[in-house]
Design a protein around this motif. Structure first.
Motif, PDB file in Angstrom:
ATOM      1  N   ARG A 188      -4.332  11.046   5.762  1.00 19.71           N
ATOM      2  CA  ARG A 188      -3.040  10.893   6.500  1.00 19.71           C
ATOM      3  C   ARG A 188      -1.950   9.586   5.931  1.00 19.71           C
ATOM      4  NH1 ARG A 188      -1.535   6.670   9.561  1.00 19.71           N
ATOM      5  NH2 ARG A 188      -3.469   5.988   9.321  1.00 19.71           N
ATOM      6  N   ARG A 189      -2.697   8.649   5.326  1.00 22.95           N
ATOM      7  CA  ARG A 189      -1.913   7.667   4.826  1.00 22.95           C
ATOM      8  C   ARG A 189      -1.437   8.152   3.590  1.00 22.95           C
ATOM      9  NH1 ARG A 189       2.286   4.619   5.145  1.00 22.95           N
ATOM     10  NH2 ARG A 189       1.910   2.940   3.856  1.00 22.95           N
ATOM     11  N   ALA A 190      -2.340   8.909   2.743  1.00 23.47           N
ATOM     12  CA  ALA A 190      -1.482   9.269   1.528  1.00 23.47           C
ATOM     13  C   ALA A 190      -0.306  10.232   1.805  1.00 23.47           C
ATOM     14  CB  ALA A 190      -2.522  10.116   0.749  1.00 23.47           C
ATOM     15  N   LYS A 191      -0.369  11.228   2.714  1.00 20.46           N
ATOM     16  CA  LYS A 191       0.603  12.080   3.158  1.00 20.46           C
ATOM     17  C   LYS A 191       2.006  11.296   3.484  1.00 20.46           C
ATOM     18  CE  LYS A 191      -0.082  15.716   5.292  1.00 20.46           C
ATOM     19  NZ  LYS A 191      -0.584  16.732   6.277  1.00 20.46           N
ATOM     20  N   GLU A 192       1.649  10.223   4.402  1.00 20.80           N
ATOM     21  CA  GLU A 192       2.854   9.259   4.774  1.00 20.80           C
ATOM     22  C   GLU A 192       3.426   8.530   3.640  1.00 20.80           C
ATOM     23  OE1 GLU A 192       1.099   6.193   7.223  1.00 20.80           O
ATOM     24  OE2 GLU A 192       1.069   7.618   9.073  1.00 20.80           O
ATOM     25  N   ILE A 193       2.858   8.121   2.764  1.00 24.61           N
ATOM     26  CA  ILE A 193       3.343   7.643   1.516  1.00 24.61           C
ATOM     27  C   ILE A 193       4.126   8.535   0.581  1.00 24.61           C
ATOM     28  CG2 ILE A 193       2.876   6.500  -0.645  1.00 24.61           C
ATOM     29  CD1 ILE A 193       0.536   4.895   0.748  1.00 24.61           C
ATOM     30  N   ALA A 194       3.642   9.813   0.650  1.00 24.08           N
ATOM     31  CA  ALA A 194       4.360  10.598  -0.303  1.00 24.08           C
ATOM     32  C   ALA A 194       5.488  11.258   0.197  1.00 24.08           C
ATOM     33  CB  ALA A 194       3.161  11.926  -0.493  1.00 24.08           C
ATOM     34  N   SER A 195       5.801  11.295   1.636  1.00 22.86           N
ATOM     35  CA  SER A 195       6.872  11.824   2.310  1.00 22.86           C
ATOM     36  C   SER A 195       7.821  10.386   2.761  1.00 22.86           C
ATOM     37  CB  SER A 195       6.711  12.440   3.424  1.00 22.86           C
ATOM     38  OG  SER A 195       6.077  11.520   4.364  1.00 22.86           O
ATOM     39  N   SER A 196       7.421   9.338   2.268  1.00 20.74           N
ATOM     40  CA  SER A 196       8.575   8.177   2.490  1.00 20.74           C
ATOM     41  C   SER A 196       9.437   7.895   1.485  1.00 20.74           C
ATOM     42  CB  SER A 196       7.622   6.859   2.851  1.00 20.74           C
ATOM     43  OG  SER A 196       8.384   5.700   3.040  1.00 20.74           O
ATOM     44  N   PRO A 197      10.554   7.396   1.976  1.00 23.68           N
ATOM     45  CA  PRO A 197      11.411   7.136   0.852  1.00 23.68           C
ATOM     46  C   PRO A 197      11.298   5.950   0.185  1.00 23.68           C
ATOM     47  CG  PRO A 197      12.490   7.066   2.948  1.00 23.68           C
ATOM     48  CD  PRO A 197      11.231   7.492   3.302  1.00 23.68           C
ATOM     49  N   VAL A 198      10.380   5.050   0.797  1.00 21.77           N
ATOM     50  CA  VAL A 198      10.178   3.687   0.507  1.00 21.77           C
ATOM     51  C   VAL A 198       8.973   3.699  -0.520  1.00 21.77           C
ATOM     52  CG1 VAL A 198       9.570   1.321   1.147  1.00 21.77           C
ATOM     53  CG2 VAL A 198      11.072   2.753   2.428  1.00 21.77           C
ATOM     54  N   MET A 199       9.013   3.084  -1.750  1.00 16.79           N
ATOM     55  CA  MET A 199       8.034   2.891  -2.639  1.00 16.79           C
ATOM     56  C   MET A 199       6.896   2.094  -2.187  1.00 16.79           C
ATOM     57  SD  MET A 199       7.182   4.175  -5.783  1.00 16.79           S
ATOM     58  CE  MET A 199       6.759   3.773  -7.260  1.00 16.79           C
ATOM     59  N   ALA A 200       5.642   2.723  -2.164  1.00 18.96           N
ATOM     60  CA  ALA A 200       4.484   1.888  -1.694  1.00 18.96           C
ATOM     61  C   ALA A 200       3.821   1.523  -3.058  1.00 18.96           C
ATOM     62  CB  ALA A 200       3.541   2.809  -1.145  1.00 18.96           C
ATOM     63  N   HIS A 201       3.151   0.461  -3.068  1.00 15.53           N
ATOM     64  CA  HIS A 201       2.341   0.007  -4.208  1.00 15.53           C
ATOM     65  C   HIS A 201       0.902   0.693  -4.158  1.00 15.53           C
ATOM     66  CE1 HIS A 201       1.951  -2.905  -7.564  1.00 15.53           C
ATOM     67  NE2 HIS A 201       0.384  -3.012  -7.211  1.00 15.53           N
ATOM     68  N   VAL A 202       0.661   1.772  -4.934  1.00 15.34           N
ATOM     69  CA  VAL A 202      -0.686   2.395  -4.796  1.00 15.34           C
ATOM     70  C   VAL A 202      -1.129   2.473  -6.265  1.00 15.34           C
ATOM     71  CG1 VAL A 202      -1.635   4.719  -4.427  1.00 15.34           C
ATOM     72  CG2 VAL A 202       0.335   4.034  -2.934  1.00 15.34           C
ATOM     73  N   THR A 203      -2.363   2.293  -6.456  1.00 13.30           N
ATOM     74  CA  THR A 203      -3.103   2.346  -7.734  1.00 13.30           C
ATOM     75  C   THR A 203      -4.154   3.182  -7.976  1.00 13.30           C
ATOM     76  OG1 THR A 203      -4.603   0.388  -7.001  1.00 13.30           O
ATOM     77  CG2 THR A 203      -2.290  -0.060  -8.145  1.00 13.30           C
ATOM     78  N   HIS A 204      -4.481   3.457  -9.131  1.00 16.40           N
ATOM     79  CA  HIS A 204      -5.498   4.516  -9.500  1.00 16.40           C
ATOM     80  C   HIS A 204      -6.178   3.910 -10.762  1.00 16.40           C
ATOM     81  CE1 HIS A 204      -7.414   8.082 -11.212  1.00 16.40           C
ATOM     82  NE2 HIS A 204      -8.136   8.019 -10.193  1.00 16.40           N
ATOM     83  N   ASP A 205      -7.243   3.691 -10.604  1.00 10.84           N
ATOM     84  CA  ASP A 205      -8.060   3.028 -11.707  1.00 10.84           C
ATOM     85  C   ASP A 205      -7.203   1.800 -12.298  1.00 10.84           C
ATOM     86  OD1 ASP A 205     -10.333   4.588 -11.847  1.00 10.84           O
ATOM     87  OD2 ASP A 205      -9.552   6.121 -13.251  1.00 10.84           O
ATOM     88  N   GLY A 206      -6.594   1.131 -11.556  1.00  7.61           N
ATOM     89  CA  GLY A 206      -6.063  -0.234 -11.857  1.00  7.61           C
ATOM     90  C   GLY A 206      -4.666   0.071 -12.515  1.00  7.61           C
ATOM     91  N   HIS A 207      -4.172   1.208 -12.296  1.00 10.82           N
ATOM     92  CA  HIS A 207      -2.804   1.544 -12.625  1.00 10.82           C
ATOM     93  C   HIS A 207      -1.982   2.081 -11.561  1.00 10.82           C
ATOM     94  CE1 HIS A 207      -3.827   1.557 -17.068  1.00 10.82           C
ATOM     95  NE2 HIS A 207      -4.863   2.332 -16.680  1.00 10.82           N
ATOM     96  N   GLN A 208      -0.603   1.274 -11.500  1.00  7.88           N
ATOM     97  CA  GLN A 208       0.451   1.759 -10.647  1.00  7.88           C
ATOM     98  C   GLN A 208       0.610   3.215 -10.487  1.00  7.88           C
ATOM     99  OE1 GLN A 208       3.377  -0.979  -9.661  1.00  7.88           O
ATOM    100  NE2 GLN A 208       3.927   0.275  -7.844  1.00  7.88           N
ATOM    101  N   VAL A 209       0.600   3.977  -9.411  1.00  8.67           N
ATOM    102  CA  VAL A 209       0.982   5.290  -9.662  1.00  8.67           C
ATOM    103  C   VAL A 209       1.834   5.852  -8.433  1.00  8.67           C
ATOM    104  CG1 VAL A 209      -1.197   6.242 -10.511  1.00  8.67           C
ATOM    105  CG2 VAL A 209      -1.211   6.106  -8.002  1.00  8.67           C
ATOM    106  N   TYR A 210       2.586   6.898  -8.675  1.00  9.10           N
ATOM    107  CA  TYR A 210       3.483   7.308  -7.582  1.00  9.10           C
ATOM    108  C   TYR A 210       2.640   8.731  -7.031  1.00  9.10           C
ATOM    109  CZ  TYR A 210       7.633   9.541  -5.509  1.00  9.10           C
ATOM    110  OH  TYR A 210       8.438  10.271  -4.717  1.00  9.10           O
ATOM    111  N   ILE A 211       2.722   8.706  -5.820  1.00  9.02           N
ATOM    112  CA  ILE A 211       1.956  10.066  -5.038  1.00  9.02           C
ATOM    113  C   ILE A 211       3.199  11.123  -4.987  1.00  9.02           C
ATOM    114  CG2 ILE A 211       1.039  10.948  -3.276  1.00  9.02           C
ATOM    115  CD1 ILE A 211      -0.212   8.054  -2.513  1.00  9.02           C
ATOM    116  N   GLN A 212       3.093  12.136  -5.697  1.00  3.15           N
ATOM    117  CA  GLN A 212       4.119  13.239  -5.580  1.00  3.15           C
ATOM    118  C   GLN A 212       3.904  14.116  -4.493  1.00  3.15           C
ATOM    119  OE1 GLN A 212       4.414  15.499  -9.108  1.00  3.15           O
ATOM    120  NE2 GLN A 212       6.259  16.004  -8.855  1.00  3.15           N
TER     121      GLN A 212
END
Length: 63
Positions: A4-28
């Protein structure tokens, strides 16, 4: 992170600080069926890949 949170972030116009394996990523995008998110590293936007949303972490940055 949950689906649910991943979908909220993906659809939001505001950039969230999300990481994967220590790297900041953008959820497309997020796939409900597989529970995976299509992401890319901010420093390498041409390299897009899929990860399970449980492997993503949202960092709360204090300004």
């Amino acid at each position: 992170m949950d689906l649910r949170r991943a979908k909220e972030i993906a659809s939001s116009p505001v950039m969230a600080h999300v990481t994967h394996d220590g790297h900041q990523v953008y959820i497309q995008s997020v796939d409900d069926g597989s529970g995976k998110a299509r992401v890319y590293h901010l420093k390498n936007p041409d390299h897009r890949y899929e990860v399970h949303v449980g492997e993503l972490t949202e960092e709360h940055v204090v300004h």
